[in-house]
Design a protein around this motif. Structure first.
Motif, mmCIF file in Angstrom:
data_model
loop_
_atom_site.group_PDB
_atom_site.id
_atom_site.type_symbol
_atom_site.label_atom_id
_atom_site.label_comp_id
_atom_site.label_asym_id
_atom_site.label_seq_id
_atom_site.Cartn_x
_atom_site.Cartn_y
_atom_site.Cartn_z
ATOM 1 N N MET A 188 0.775 -1.220 -0.002
ATOM 2 C CA MET A 188 0.052 0.064 0.023
ATOM 3 C C MET A 188 0.822 1.213 -0.109
ATOM 4 S SD MET A 188 -3.174 -1.178 2.942
ATOM 5 C CE MET A 188 -4.102 0.111 2.040
ATOM 6 N N THR A 189 0.339 2.460 -0.372
ATOM 7 C CA THR A 189 1.029 3.637 -0.127
ATOM 8 C C THR A 189 0.944 4.053 1.472
ATOM 9 O OG1 THR A 189 0.401 4.252 -2.307
ATOM 10 C CG2 THR A 189 0.964 6.140 -0.815
ATOM 11 N N ILE A 190 1.963 4.377 1.819
ATOM 12 C CA ILE A 190 2.196 4.981 3.075
ATOM 13 C C ILE A 190 1.874 6.449 3.083
ATOM 14 C CG2 ILE A 190 3.889 5.129 5.197
ATOM 15 C CD1 ILE A 190 3.134 2.343 4.491
ATOM 16 N N SER A 191 0.804 6.811 3.746
ATOM 17 C CA SER A 191 0.338 8.317 3.465
ATOM 18 C C SER A 191 0.918 9.152 4.042
ATOM 19 C CB SER A 191 -1.043 8.189 3.807
ATOM 20 O OG SER A 191 -1.344 8.085 5.062
ATOM 21 N N MET A 192 1.621 9.006 5.229
ATOM 22 C CA MET A 192 2.599 9.845 5.856
ATOM 23 C C MET A 192 3.794 9.330 6.319
ATOM 24 S SD MET A 192 -0.177 11.531 8.447
ATOM 25 C CE MET A 192 -1.585 12.459 7.597
ATOM 26 N N PRO A 193 4.713 9.191 5.260
ATOM 27 C CA PRO A 193 5.975 8.805 5.479
ATOM 28 C C PRO A 193 6.826 9.365 6.400
ATOM 29 C CG PRO A 193 6.024 9.543 3.350
ATOM 30 C CD PRO A 193 4.519 9.731 3.864
ATOM 31 N N GLY A 194 7.440 8.582 7.386
ATOM 32 C CA GLY A 194 8.157 9.306 8.322
ATOM 33 C C GLY A 194 9.764 9.584 7.966
ATOM 34 N N ASN A 195 10.194 9.192 6.873
ATOM 35 C CA ASN A 195 11.309 9.364 6.638
ATOM 36 C C ASN A 195 12.693 9.465 7.602
ATOM 37 O OD1 ASN A 195 11.271 9.134 3.799
ATOM 38 N ND2 ASN A 195 10.704 11.330 3.603
ATOM 39 N N HIS A 196 12.642 8.360 8.605
ATOM 40 C CA HIS A 196 13.416 8.303 9.642
ATOM 41 C C HIS A 196 12.918 9.495 10.797
ATOM 42 C CE1 HIS A 196 16.136 5.493 7.713
ATOM 43 N NE2 HIS A 196 16.336 6.472 6.786
ATOM 44 N N GLY A 197 11.748 9.226 10.861
ATOM 45 C CA GLY A 197 11.087 9.943 12.001
ATOM 46 C C GLY A 197 9.484 10.005 11.857
ATOM 47 N N ASN A 198 8.794 10.290 12.804
ATOM 48 C CA ASN A 198 7.528 10.450 12.789
ATOM 49 C C ASN A 198 6.771 9.338 12.684
ATOM 50 O OD1 ASN A 198 7.844 13.260 12.992
ATOM 51 N ND2 ASN A 198 7.719 13.464 10.625
ATOM 52 N N LEU A 199 7.399 8.309 13.502
ATOM 53 C CA LEU A 199 6.529 7.071 13.298
ATOM 54 C C LEU A 199 5.253 7.064 13.691
ATOM 55 C CD1 LEU A 199 9.845 6.248 13.175
ATOM 56 C CD2 LEU A 199 9.185 4.333 14.536
ATOM 57 N N TRP A 200 4.846 7.900 14.753
ATOM 58 C CA TRP A 200 3.446 7.934 14.966
ATOM 59 C C TRP A 200 2.471 8.294 14.126
ATOM 60 C CZ3 TRP A 200 7.404 11.460 16.428
ATOM 61 C CH2 TRP A 200 7.200 12.560 16.097
ATOM 62 N N LEU A 201 3.161 9.018 12.896
ATOM 63 C CA LEU A 201 1.994 9.496 11.796
ATOM 64 C C LEU A 201 1.854 8.127 10.998
ATOM 65 C CD1 LEU A 201 3.977 12.528 10.326
ATOM 66 C CD2 LEU A 201 1.752 12.426 11.734
ATOM 67 N N ALA A 202 2.731 7.166 10.890
ATOM 68 C CA ALA A 202 2.169 6.077 10.396
ATOM 69 C C ALA A 202 1.412 5.068 10.845
ATOM 70 C CB ALA A 202 3.761 5.241 10.009
ATOM 71 N N ALA A 203 1.291 5.511 12.382
ATOM 72 C CA ALA A 203 0.386 4.642 13.305
ATOM 73 C C ALA A 203 -0.757 5.404 13.537
ATOM 74 C CB ALA A 203 1.044 4.521 14.554
ATOM 75 N N GLY A 204 -1.124 6.210 12.418
ATOM 76 C CA GLY A 204 -2.477 6.925 12.575
ATOM 77 C C GLY A 204 -2.745 8.149 13.509
ATOM 78 N N ALA A 205 -1.591 8.637 14.189
ATOM 79 C CA ALA A 205 -1.662 9.889 15.118
ATOM 80 C C ALA A 205 -1.335 11.062 14.407
ATOM 81 C CB ALA A 205 -0.903 9.524 16.308
ATOM 82 N N SER A 206 -2.089 11.612 13.657
ATOM 83 C CA SER A 206 -1.968 12.750 12.600
ATOM 84 C C SER A 206 -2.008 14.187 13.268
ATOM 85 C CB SER A 206 -2.640 12.553 11.452
ATOM 86 O OG SER A 206 -4.150 12.591 11.847
ATOM 87 N N SER A 207 -2.501 14.137 14.482
ATOM 88 C CA SER A 207 -2.967 15.660 15.225
ATOM 89 C C SER A 207 -2.163 15.667 16.413
ATOM 90 C CB SER A 207 -4.432 15.549 15.326
ATOM 91 O OG SER A 207 -4.944 16.658 16.334
ATOM 92 N N TYR A 208 -1.743 17.178 16.774
ATOM 93 C CA TYR A 208 -1.243 17.463 17.960
ATOM 94 C C TYR A 208 -2.388 18.062 18.974
ATOM 95 C CZ TYR A 208 2.951 16.313 15.558
ATOM 96 O OH TYR A 208 4.078 15.738 14.867
#
Length: 454
Positions: free
Chosen positions: A100-120
């Motif tokens: 699948m397409t990783i919609s919020m790739p972390g590029n060595h960081g922001n792993l939580w974005l890949a886990a669906g945590a897109s808001s602060y």
């Protein structure tokens, strides 16, 4: 000791039925408690009723750095018997191996974005990773709302995670990172530290087993008080309620006895084989990430089986993938030398080794699935494996590895490429778990319509 705990628990409970039953959920009662009670069903409303639909369980797993475009078979297809996926082939009828397409790739960081945590925004449900979102419902009735485990997930393989590496982890609660236990031995000591016997002098307090039994004791005391105030119709409902509590109390006592037996050598002493409820026995880890992966999987399965939690996460390594695949075991990736790691040695040194590296990690997933099946938990469990990258060699979002496995009715297995964003699969995960999205006032985030594995 138990009488004192019961007294404290009783004092903490409000005598009104709504407050009483809400507190029962917070005391760690299993979802079967609420499901069995006519009073609870009528009183608690959607939040607890939703959690009580079944004893569903969720395991979220992270594998670092994506995969090569054709690592799953090439030619526009995904092959469960490809080198990378072959460890999962014995479970093919229960596994969806997806590209699948990783919609919020972390590029060595922001792993939580890949886990669906897109808001602060802490008021936004998506400030939580999807495992935490699920635990906010499924964890209402367990001593541990969720467990966060790690495998060689420090800054370098085998080292203690720093605050920076914790920040880069997958688990988020209201925008803030949750610490994970990266060492299986310490995880066992922490989760299963309390025997159900009275705490020793200086102990910090009662065990999860004691808290659960004391909650049942307090429940019965409250039922006695309620019975004197209810009308005949409510007394009839209360009798059914009491019978359900007594059954659950006996079951909890049996689990305590099993745990004591396992700790004293009278049981199986592990999370597998024989059915006893207790801490698993794990092998020395040494340099093997897979040995630790299997150990943490055993910890997760034992905690799920004992009713200590319904939600676990396992983070394999960290965003720089600094673990060493050539570990000297039979599972070693020998295309790399012993000093080369997954990231520099594989992604940017020897990409031809990556299918074997992916297979190494998938052996951990296969072990978890096998243990869940052996303990008769798989039929109620969803396992979801994510990554923060798609095509990891060039840090692209396309061709990302996503795996979902479940024995829950309605799950659709298969190996295929899907053009959707990987977060779309979270909608299916929540559907399988019986959770409703935030549209209409649900308890988890809206990740689209799904339709990928259900």
């Amino acid at each position: 000791m138990m009488n004192k705990i019961t007294e404290r628990t009783t004092k903490a409970l409000n005598s009104s039925r709504r407050r009483f039953l809400e507190n029962m959920g917070k005391c760690g009662l299993p979802s079967a408690f609420l499901r069995a009670s006519p009073l609870a069903t009528a009183i608690l409303g959607s939040r607890y009723a939703q959690a009580a639909t079944a004893d569903k369980k969720f395991v979220l797993i992270y594998h670092p750095n994506g995969k090569p475009e054709d690592a799953y078979g090439g030619g526009g297809t995904v092959n469960i018997n490809s080198t990378a996926l072959k460890p999962l082939a014995p479970h093919a009828s229960d596994v969806a191996a997806l590209e699948m397409t990783i919609s919020m790739p972390g590029n060595h960081g922001n792993l939580w974005l890949a886990a669906g945590a897109s808001s602060y925004n802490s008021q936004d449900v998506k400030s939580n990773s999807v495992n935490v979102q699920a635990s906010n419902v499924l964890g209402n009735n367990t001593p541990f709302r969720s467990l966060q485990l790690g495998v060689f997930s420090g800054d370098n393989a085998g080292t203690e995670p720093t605050s920076g590496s914790q920040t880069a982890g997958i688990d988020r609660l209201k925008g803030s990172p949750l610490a994970r236990e990266w060492n299986s031995q310490r995880a066992i000591a922490s989760i299963f530290r309390d025997t159900p016997a009275a705490p020793s002098p200086g102990d910090s307090g009662p065990s999860a087993f004691q808290r659960r039994l004391s909650a049942y004791d307090a429940n019965m005391k409250a039922l006695d008080a309620l019975e004197r105030k209810l009308g005949q119709d409510e007394k009839s409902k209360l009798a059914n309620h009491r019978a359900a509590v007594e059954r659950l109390q006996k079951r909890a006592q049996a689990k305590q006895d099993e745990f004591l037996a396992s700790q004293s050598g009278g049981g199986t002493g592990g999370s597998t084989g024989g059915g006893s409820c207790g801490a698993p026995s794990v092998s020395p880890v040494g340099n093997s990430a897979l040995t630790e992966y299997k150990a943490q999987a055993d910890v997760a399965v034992a905690a799920l089986k004992c009713g200590l939690t319904n939600v676990c996460s396992i983070q394999f390594s960290e965003t720089q993938a600094s673990w060493k695949p050539n570990d000297g075991t039979a599972d070693a990736v020998t295309a790399l030398n012993a000093g080369q790691d997954h990231h520099n040695g594989g992604n940017h040194g020897n990409p031809a080794a990556l299918p074997d590296i992916l297979a190494y990690m998938n052996k951990g997933v296969a072990h978890l699935i096998a243990q869940l099946k052996q303990e008769d938990l798989f039929k109620d469990t969803v396992v979801c494996v994510i990554s923060e990258m798609g095509e990891g060699i060039n840090h692209l979002s396309s061709h990302g590895p996503i795996t979902v496995a479940s024995g829950i009715n309605g799950f659709r297995a298969g190996a295929k490429r899907v053009t959707n964003s990987h977060t779309d699969v979270f909608a299916d995960v929540f559907t399988l778990l019986g959770l409703e999205s935030s549209v209409g006032g649900g308890q988890v985030g809206n990740y689209g319509t799904g339709g990928i594995v259900v």
